[in-house]
Scaffold this motif. Sequence first.
Motif, PDB file in Angstrom:
ATOM      1  N   ARG A 100       0.945  -1.243  -0.122  1.00 18.84           N
ATOM      2  CA  ARG A 100      -0.037  -0.143  -0.158  1.00 18.84           C
ATOM      3  C   ARG A 100       1.110   1.175   0.069  1.00 18.84           C
ATOM      4  NH1 ARG A 100      -2.513  -0.199   4.960  1.00 18.84           N
ATOM      5  NH2 ARG A 100      -1.828   1.665   5.516  1.00 18.84           N
ATOM      6  N   VAL A 101       0.974   1.862  -0.958  1.00 13.68           N
ATOM      7  CA  VAL A 101       1.554   3.148  -1.074  1.00 13.68           C
ATOM      8  C   VAL A 101       0.862   4.403  -0.641  1.00 13.68           C
ATOM      9  CG1 VAL A 101       2.921   4.798  -2.781  1.00 13.68           C
ATOM     10  CG2 VAL A 101       2.914   2.109  -3.102  1.00 13.68           C
ATOM     11  N   GLU A 102       1.454   5.220   0.303  1.00 16.71           N
ATOM     12  CA  GLU A 102       0.924   6.353   0.560  1.00 16.71           C
ATOM     13  C   GLU A 102       1.930   7.611   0.260  1.00 16.71           C
ATOM     14  OE1 GLU A 102      -1.512   5.748   4.274  1.00 16.71           O
ATOM     15  OE2 GLU A 102       0.138   4.601   4.521  1.00 16.71           O
ATOM     16  N   VAL A 103       1.188   8.423  -0.011  1.00  9.19           N
ATOM     17  CA  VAL A 103       2.287   9.582  -0.427  1.00  9.19           C
ATOM     18  C   VAL A 103       2.400  10.734   0.797  1.00  9.19           C
ATOM     19  CG1 VAL A 103       2.630  11.666  -2.013  1.00  9.19           C
ATOM     20  CG2 VAL A 103       1.557   9.702  -2.766  1.00  9.19           C
ATOM     21  N   ILE A 104       3.345  11.147   1.506  1.00  2.58           N
ATOM     22  CA  ILE A 104       3.474  11.895   2.518  1.00  2.58           C
ATOM     23  C   ILE A 104       4.260  12.906   2.306  1.00  2.58           C
ATOM     24  CG2 ILE A 104       4.439  12.196   4.950  1.00  2.58           C
ATOM     25  CD1 ILE A 104       4.053   9.017   5.086  1.00  2.58           C
ATOM     26  N   GLY A 105       3.613  14.247   2.338  1.00  6.84           N
ATOM     27  CA  GLY A 105       4.416  15.448   1.825  1.00  6.84           C
ATOM     28  C   GLY A 105       4.603  16.554   2.899  1.00  6.84           C
ATOM     29  N   THR A 106       4.932  17.646   2.521  1.00  9.21           N
ATOM     30  CA  THR A 106       5.364  18.627   3.743  1.00  9.21           C
ATOM     31  C   THR A 106       4.085  19.453   4.185  1.00  9.21           C
ATOM     32  OG1 THR A 106       6.219  20.067   1.968  1.00  9.21           O
ATOM     33  CG2 THR A 106       7.928  18.760   3.224  1.00  9.21           C
ATOM     34  N   GLU A 107       3.414  19.564   3.218  1.00  8.74           N
ATOM     35  CA  GLU A 107       1.989  20.329   3.357  1.00  8.74           C
ATOM     36  C   GLU A 107       0.752  19.792   2.534  1.00  8.74           C
ATOM     37  OE1 GLU A 107       2.701  24.007   0.331  1.00  8.74           O
ATOM     38  OE2 GLU A 107       4.014  23.784   2.036  1.00  8.74           O
TER      39      GLU A 107
END
Length: 198
Positions: free
Chosen positions: A22-29
């Motif tokens: 399961r790929v999740e995109v974690i960003g700075t904002e």
Amino acid sequence: MVGPADVFAEAAKQLGNPRAYRVEVIGTEKGMIKGSSGLKLAIDETFETYKGRIDTLLVAGGPQIDEIVLNPALQQWLRTQAMKVRRIGSVCSGAFLLAAAGLLDGRRVTTHWNSSAKLAKEHLQTEVDADSIFIKDGNLYTSAGVTAGMDLALALLEEDQGRELALKVARQMVMFCKRPGGQSQFSAQLAAQTRSCR
């Protein structure tokens, strides 16, 4: 980000288990990330709000990397995650973010050939190999450019599920059936083509 994500998505499909990867995109904002191609990707969570468990954390490079590396809260989050995750790595210039967090000190790493000298100059405690497409140093994985990130993802998949599945995924994605990490970033064919174009 997209290339490695596609490798893991195809692996889950081949396994018949959508939760296998399961790929999740974690960003700075919150909001969207704009890649170097202009492609926009939605953020699932920010690093400040993410509460899930991470098995494999891959940091992708991008056009804003020089600004992102200056974020001390993100650096601290990466240091904390590095102690929790099974493995951590970078794709392309994502290595600069891991280096800024101190996670590459004393390690052998790679990044895109065009950024290798800069990484070595700015992070003297890091052994930068400008030639390899990806490198494993303990539970740290670094890769060169975009397609090298896909090669790295195939290598991670092979570690998890075995060679047969990695080859099936490579065939389905019409990729070279797993380039070894130590292979040069400059292929003989590309070098020959470059010389013939002059």
